[in-house]
Design a protein around this motif. Structure first.
Motif, PDB file in Angstrom:
ATOM      1  N   GLN A 179      39.656  44.418  27.012  1.00  0.00           N
ATOM      2  CA  GLN A 179      38.421  43.645  27.151  1.00  0.00           C
ATOM      3  C   GLN A 179      38.650  42.140  27.102  1.00  0.00           C
ATOM      4  OE1 GLN A 179      35.489  45.405  27.871  1.00  0.00           O
ATOM      5  NE2 GLN A 179      37.048  47.022  28.012  1.00  0.00           N
ATOM      6  N   THR A 180      39.808  41.701  26.650  1.00  0.00           N
ATOM      7  CA  THR A 180      40.069  40.249  26.594  1.00  0.00           C
ATOM      8  C   THR A 180      40.179  39.647  27.991  1.00  0.00           C
ATOM      9  OG1 THR A 180      42.491  40.529  26.507  1.00  0.00           O
ATOM     10  CG2 THR A 180      41.284  40.536  24.407  1.00  0.00           C
ATOM     11  N   LEU A 181      40.378  40.491  29.006  1.00  0.00           N
ATOM     12  CA  LEU A 181      40.482  39.991  30.378  1.00  0.00           C
ATOM     13  C   LEU A 181      39.192  39.311  30.820  1.00  0.00           C
ATOM     14  CD1 LEU A 181      42.284  43.086  31.919  1.00  0.00           C
ATOM     15  CD2 LEU A 181      43.242  40.766  31.844  1.00  0.00           C
ATOM     16  N   TRP A 182      38.049  39.814  30.336  1.00  0.00           N
ATOM     17  CA  TRP A 182      36.765  39.237  30.750  1.00  0.00           C
ATOM     18  C   TRP A 182      36.673  37.763  30.383  1.00  0.00           C
ATOM     19  CZ3 TRP A 182      34.805  42.114  34.219  1.00  0.00           C
ATOM     20  CH2 TRP A 182      34.715  43.500  34.099  1.00  0.00           C
ATOM     21  N   ASP A 183      37.093  37.420  29.164  1.00  0.00           N
ATOM     22  CA  ASP A 183      37.027  36.023  28.715  1.00  0.00           C
ATOM     23  C   ASP A 183      38.156  35.192  29.301  1.00  0.00           C
ATOM     24  OD1 ASP A 183      34.753  36.447  27.161  1.00  0.00           O
ATOM     25  OD2 ASP A 183      35.932  37.072  25.416  1.00  0.00           O
ATOM     26  N   GLU A 184      39.330  35.793  29.410  1.00  0.00           N
ATOM     27  CA  GLU A 184      40.487  35.056  29.919  1.00  0.00           C
ATOM     28  C   GLU A 184      40.290  34.616  31.366  1.00  0.00           C
ATOM     29  OE1 GLU A 184      45.326  35.770  30.420  1.00  0.00           O
ATOM     30  OE2 GLU A 184      44.108  37.133  29.183  1.00  0.00           O
ATOM     31  N   PHE A 185      39.634  35.467  32.131  1.00  0.00           N
ATOM     32  CA  PHE A 185      39.397  35.160  33.545  1.00  0.00           C
ATOM     33  C   PHE A 185      37.896  35.154  33.836  1.00  0.00           C
ATOM     34  CE2 PHE A 185      43.597  37.262  33.392  1.00  0.00           C
ATOM     35  CZ  PHE A 185      44.381  36.235  33.912  1.00  0.00           C
ATOM     36  N   GLU A 186      37.155  34.485  32.989  1.00  0.00           N
ATOM     37  CA  GLU A 186      35.700  34.456  33.120  1.00  0.00           C
ATOM     38  C   GLU A 186      35.246  33.970  34.494  1.00  0.00           C
ATOM     39  OE1 GLU A 186      31.830  32.625  30.726  1.00  0.00           O
ATOM     40  OE2 GLU A 186      33.868  32.015  30.209  1.00  0.00           O
ATOM     41  N   PHE A 187      35.982  33.015  35.043  1.00  0.00           N
ATOM     42  CA  PHE A 187      35.642  32.439  36.349  1.00  0.00           C
ATOM     43  C   PHE A 187      35.764  33.463  37.482  1.00  0.00           C
ATOM     44  CE2 PHE A 187      40.164  32.097  35.797  1.00  0.00           C
ATOM     45  CZ  PHE A 187      40.681  32.431  37.040  1.00  0.00           C
ATOM     46  N   ALA A 188      36.474  34.565  37.239  1.00  0.00           N
ATOM     47  CA  ALA A 188      36.737  35.559  38.286  1.00  0.00           C
ATOM     48  C   ALA A 188      35.834  36.780  38.173  1.00  0.00           C
ATOM     49  CB  ALA A 188      38.194  36.000  38.223  1.00  0.00           C
ATOM     50  N   VAL A 189      34.830  36.710  37.317  1.00  0.00           N
ATOM     51  CA  VAL A 189      33.946  37.852  37.094  1.00  0.00           C
ATOM     52  C   VAL A 189      32.766  37.792  38.064  1.00  0.00           C
ATOM     53  CG1 VAL A 189      32.441  39.034  35.447  1.00  0.00           C
ATOM     54  CG2 VAL A 189      34.594  38.005  34.668  1.00  0.00           C
ATOM     55  N   SER A 190      32.548  38.887  38.788  1.00  0.00           N
ATOM     56  CA  SER A 190      31.406  39.014  39.695  1.00  0.00           C
ATOM     57  C   SER A 190      30.393  39.946  39.041  1.00  0.00           C
ATOM     58  CB  SER A 190      31.838  39.592  41.042  1.00  0.00           C
ATOM     59  OG  SER A 190      32.751  38.735  41.695  1.00  0.00           O
ATOM     60  N   PRO A 191      29.266  39.419  38.592  1.00  0.00           N
ATOM     61  CA  PRO A 191      28.265  40.276  37.940  1.00  0.00           C
ATOM     62  C   PRO A 191      27.428  41.038  38.959  1.00  0.00           C
ATOM     63  CG  PRO A 191      27.492  38.008  37.990  1.00  0.00           C
ATOM     64  CD  PRO A 191      28.876  37.996  38.587  1.00  0.00           C
ATOM     65  N   ASN A 192      27.017  42.230  38.596  1.00  0.00           N
ATOM     66  CA  ASN A 192      26.082  43.018  39.391  1.00  0.00           C
ATOM     67  C   ASN A 192      24.798  43.180  38.584  1.00  0.00           C
ATOM     68  OD1 ASN A 192      27.755  43.567  41.660  1.00  0.00           O
ATOM     69  ND2 ASN A 192      28.825  45.146  40.487  1.00  0.00           N
ATOM     70  N   ARG A 193      23.664  43.000  39.217  1.00  0.00           N
ATOM     71  CA  ARG A 193      22.399  43.204  38.533  1.00  0.00           C
ATOM     72  C   ARG A 193      22.200  44.691  38.244  1.00  0.00           C
ATOM     73  NH1 ARG A 193      19.087  39.948  43.007  1.00  0.00           N
ATOM     74  NH2 ARG A 193      20.470  41.326  44.185  1.00  0.00           N
ATOM     75  N   PRO A 194      21.474  45.020  37.172  1.00  0.00           N
ATOM     76  CA  PRO A 194      21.318  46.437  36.782  1.00  0.00           C
ATOM     77  C   PRO A 194      20.799  47.336  37.896  1.00  0.00           C
ATOM     78  CG  PRO A 194      20.525  45.002  35.036  1.00  0.00           C
ATOM     79  CD  PRO A 194      20.827  44.105  36.213  1.00  0.00           C
ATOM     80  N   ASP A 195      19.931  46.794  38.765  1.00  0.00           N
ATOM     81  CA  ASP A 195      19.358  47.639  39.815  1.00  0.00           C
ATOM     82  C   ASP A 195      20.114  47.551  41.136  1.00  0.00           C
ATOM     83  OD1 ASP A 195      18.662  45.034  40.335  1.00  0.00           O
ATOM     84  OD2 ASP A 195      16.576  45.469  40.885  1.00  0.00           O
ATOM     85  N   ASP A 196      21.229  46.813  41.188  1.00  0.00           N
ATOM     86  CA  ASP A 196      21.979  46.673  42.440  1.00  0.00           C
ATOM     87  C   ASP A 196      22.472  48.005  43.003  1.00  0.00           C
ATOM     88  OD1 ASP A 196      21.670  44.008  42.948  1.00  0.00           O
ATOM     89  OD2 ASP A 196      23.570  43.377  42.061  1.00  0.00           O
ATOM     90  N   PRO A 197      23.098  48.871  42.188  1.00  0.00           N
ATOM     91  CA  PRO A 197      23.573  50.140  42.750  1.00  0.00           C
ATOM     92  C   PRO A 197      22.453  50.988  43.357  1.00  0.00           C
ATOM     93  CG  PRO A 197      24.629  49.726  40.646  1.00  0.00           C
ATOM     94  CD  PRO A 197      23.534  48.711  40.783  1.00  0.00           C
ATOM     95  N   VAL A 198      21.303  51.035  42.680  1.00  0.00           N
ATOM     96  CA  VAL A 198      20.178  51.821  43.186  1.00  0.00           C
ATOM     97  C   VAL A 198      19.674  51.239  44.502  1.00  0.00           C
ATOM     98  CG1 VAL A 198      17.798  52.528  42.737  1.00  0.00           C
ATOM     99  CG2 VAL A 198      19.488  52.622  40.905  1.00  0.00           C
ATOM    100  N   LYS A 199      19.580  49.914  44.573  1.00  0.00           N
ATOM    101  CA  LYS A 199      19.126  49.267  45.806  1.00  0.00           C
ATOM    102  C   LYS A 199      20.112  49.504  46.945  1.00  0.00           C
ATOM    103  CE  LYS A 199      16.297  45.521  43.890  1.00  0.00           C
ATOM    104  NZ  LYS A 199      16.148  44.051  43.761  1.00  0.00           N
ATOM    105  N   THR A 200      21.401  49.498  46.607  1.00  0.00           N
ATOM    106  CA  THR A 200      22.418  49.732  47.633  1.00  0.00           C
ATOM    107  C   THR A 200      22.306  51.144  48.195  1.00  0.00           C
ATOM    108  OG1 THR A 200      23.942  48.110  46.685  1.00  0.00           O
ATOM    109  CG2 THR A 200      24.904  49.841  48.051  1.00  0.00           C
ATOM    110  N   VAL A 201      22.159  52.129  47.313  1.00  0.00           N
ATOM    111  CA  VAL A 201      21.987  53.516  47.763  1.00  0.00           C
ATOM    112  C   VAL A 201      20.728  53.641  48.622  1.00  0.00           C
ATOM    113  CG1 VAL A 201      21.379  55.841  46.972  1.00  0.00           C
ATOM    114  CG2 VAL A 201      23.290  54.630  45.926  1.00  0.00           C
TER     115      VAL A 201
END
Length: 262
Positions: free
Chosen positions: A169-191
């Protein structure tokens, strides 16, 4: 059961991360579907055994963008290439994992491929598959992390790669600039969006539409271990991957048999 999408997950584990810039996930899916159809569809297998048909991957087809189709199956031309006038089965594979904002581009890709393939041979059985990412965020390794080590690849291989897809889990903070967030409803909207792709009823080959659209949820974030959520998993988006895959094989086999073994 094991599906070609489980094989994609194993490939990600082996590499350490998902590289959305490469076509290898698509090749794995195409190879797996072709293998399973040859095992389970008697008419399909017979035509291969008798050398009536062959398969080709990543073939450029006519059209404004001269796009490549992931898998073509049909009769060969005089040079052992695919004869587009005698196509029998075509597969186009897509994924929306790293950023769900790309779903419209991938949707347009599938729609354009549909138009090209239907114009080439309307009787050809057409299949689209889409891997839908369900992780809340993704560490973009190919575009953001790995380029940092372009001049020191050994450091990436020795110090970063073993930590990827391992649960570190330390990868999230170490490479914070490289994190692409997905909104909670994104997968449902994509389907929901991909379910609007045009499909056609059995036997209606004059209708422009896929014979089957297979949607597959996948948890891939390059930090935690990737997996395919099964039917009882809350991340499954209500999709029973194993049942859907079996139904897809049956549907494709019936359509192929009806059109080429009448």
């Amino acid at each position: 059961m094991t599906t070609p999408f489980d094989e994609v997950i194993e490939q990600i584990k082996s590499r350490g991360f998902h590289n959305q810039r490469l076509e290898d996930h698509s090749d794995i899916v195409s190879d797996g579907i072709l293998r399973d159809l040859r095992r389970r569809c008697e008419s399909f297998a017979a035509d291969f055994s008798l050398h009536k048909i062959q398969s080709w991957k990543n073939v450029r087809t006519p059209g404004a963008r001269n796009r490549k189709i992931d898998l073509l199956v049909g009769e060969p031309d005089a040079r052992d290439g695919p004869d587009l006038d005698r196509l029998r089965f075509c597969v186009e594979n897509k994924s929306v994992v790293t950023a769900h904002r790309n779903l419209y581009a991938r949707f347009d890709d599938l729609n354009e491929a549909l138009q090209v393939l239907h114009r080439a041979k309307e009787e050809a059985v057409l299949l689209a598959t889409v891997i839908v990412g369900v992780a809340p965020k993704v560490l973009n390794v190919p575009d953001r992390v790995k380029p940092l080590y372009k001049r020191k690849p050994a450091e990436f291989t020795e110090k970063i790669l073993p930590r990827l897809s391992s649960g570190d889990q330390t990868l999230w903070d170490e490479f914070e600039f490289a994190v692409s967030p997905n909104r909670p409803d994104d997968p449902v909207k994509t389907v929901k969006k991909f379910r609007t792709l045009q499909t056609r009823p059995p036997g209606h080959t004059h209708v422009v539409g896929y014979d089957y659209v297979l949607l597959v949820p996948a948890f891939i974030d390059n930090v935690n271990e990737p997996y395919i959520p099964r039917a009882d998993d809350p991340r499954s988006l209500g999709i029973d991957v194993d049942r859907e895959y079996e139904t897809m094989l049956e549907t494709i086999c019936k359509a192929y048999t009806a059109r080429w073994h009448f």
